[in-house]
Motif scaffolding. Structure first.
Motif, PDB file in Angstrom:
ATOM      1  N   GLY A 113       0.772  -1.225   0.000  1.00 27.59           N
ATOM      2  CA  GLY A 113       0.000   0.000   0.000  1.00 27.59           C
ATOM      3  C   GLY A 113       0.806   1.279   0.000  1.00 27.59           C
ATOM      4  N   ASP A 114       2.073   1.216   0.400  1.00 31.08           N
ATOM      5  CA  ASP A 114       2.914   2.412   0.393  1.00 31.08           C
ATOM      6  C   ASP A 114       3.749   2.519  -0.878  1.00 31.08           C
ATOM      7  OD1 ASP A 114       2.014   3.270   2.856  1.00 31.08           O
ATOM      8  OD2 ASP A 114       3.540   2.149   3.955  1.00 31.08           O
ATOM      9  N   GLY A 115       3.499   1.619  -1.824  1.00 31.16           N
ATOM     10  CA  GLY A 115       4.236   1.645  -3.079  1.00 31.16           C
ATOM     11  C   GLY A 115       3.336   2.062  -4.231  1.00 31.16           C
ATOM     12  N   THR A 116       3.726   1.685  -5.428  1.00 31.81           N
ATOM     13  CA  THR A 116       2.977   2.009  -6.640  1.00 31.81           C
ATOM     14  C   THR A 116       1.682   1.220  -6.697  1.00 31.81           C
ATOM     15  OG1 THR A 116       5.041   2.438  -7.825  1.00 31.81           O
ATOM     16  CG2 THR A 116       3.092   2.005  -9.158  1.00 31.81           C
ATOM     17  N   THR A 117       0.598   1.867  -7.082  1.00 28.47           N
ATOM     18  CA  THR A 117      -0.657   1.149  -7.273  1.00 28.47           C
ATOM     19  C   THR A 117      -0.680   0.552  -8.690  1.00 28.47           C
ATOM     20  OG1 THR A 117      -1.811   3.134  -8.040  1.00 28.47           O
ATOM     21  CG2 THR A 117      -1.900   2.640  -5.687  1.00 28.47           C
ATOM     22  N   PRO A 118      -1.245  -0.635  -8.877  1.00 23.97           N
ATOM     23  CA  PRO A 118      -1.282  -1.256 -10.203  1.00 23.97           C
ATOM     24  C   PRO A 118      -1.912  -0.351 -11.251  1.00 23.97           C
ATOM     25  CG  PRO A 118      -1.879  -2.857  -8.535  1.00 23.97           C
ATOM     26  CD  PRO A 118      -1.807  -1.527  -7.840  1.00 23.97           C
ATOM     27  N   GLY A 119      -1.181  -0.120 -12.335  1.00 22.44           N
ATOM     28  CA  GLY A 119      -1.629   0.749 -13.408  1.00 22.44           C
ATOM     29  C   GLY A 119      -0.965   2.100 -13.404  1.00 22.44           C
ATOM     30  N   ALA A 120      -0.419   2.497 -12.255  1.00 22.46           N
ATOM     31  CA  ALA A 120       0.287   3.771 -12.168  1.00 22.46           C
ATOM     32  C   ALA A 120       1.742   3.588 -12.604  1.00 22.46           C
ATOM     33  CB  ALA A 120       0.215   4.319 -10.747  1.00 22.46           C
TER      34      ALA A 120
END
Length: 209
Positions: free
Chosen positions: A99-106
């Protein structure tokens, strides 16, 4: 890479494999990716086609039709030692994203982890090693859009040789990593490695809500 990123590999690799111990590891083992599904010579994809990254939005569901995965998503944080938490072992059909990293698609590298098994049997990513290049991964997001990824490679790594930078390193486009336990298995220490599926964004369905 940061120490936080390196901790993810340690956390995901720490899988006991209770079900394999109960059934005997010689007869019951998850699929292992073949050499043909690995990167041929470095991280070169099977296709150069890529979609523009999306704005950040939390994932809510992940589907991989080829291996019958259809799972809700849960947010994962870091434990007190700085390693990635894992989804609750009691839920066989649940994947988690950092949750503190890249979100899928970003833009960047989104990390998704799931168990290969639990005490009751195969879990959400049991068949991850059976994926093939070109298979699709779909992630439904809170903004109403579905990010569609293509699988570029599936590789397996021993715990001691886990390539943190290759797996977790940031990218200039939207990429995805699916990680579970795999490789060799020991009844004393559990799985000896990780299976990692690499993918990148090739399309988007729906419109932002």
């Amino acid at each position: 890479m940061s120490n936080r990123s390196k901790g993810w590999g340690i956390a995901v690799a720490a899988c006991v494999g209770v079900w394999l111990v109960q059934n005997g590891s010689e007869n019951v083992t998850p699929p292992v990716p073949s050499a043909a599904q690995a990167f041929a010579a470095g991280p070169n994809e099977h296709t150069d086609a890529a979609a523009d990254p999306l704005p950040p939005s939390a994932p809510v569901r992940l589907r991989i039709p080829e291996i019958d995965v259809d799972t809700p998503m849960t947010r994962l944080g870091l434990d007190p030692k700085g390693s990635l938490e894992v989804p609750p072992a009691s839920d066989r059909n649940l994947a988690g994203w950092f949750g503190d990293g890249t979100t899928p698609g970003a833009k960047g590298t989104a990390i998704v982890a799931g168990h290969v098994d639990n005490a009751q049997g195969p879990a959400v990513f049991y068949a991850l090693g059976a994926l093939r290049k070109g298979n699709r991964v779909e992630v439904d997001r809170e903004d109403g859009r579905t990010a569609v990824f293509t699988v570029d490679a599936i590789e397996v790594y021993d715990n001691e040789d886990f390539p943190d930078r290759k797996v977790y390193g940031e990218r200039d486009r939207a990429e995805l990593r699916l990680i579970t336990c795999g490789g060799g298995f020991s009844e004393k220490s559990g799985y000896q490695g990780n299976v990692v599926a690499f993918g990148h964004l090739i399309g988007v369905r729906g419109t932002a809500s």
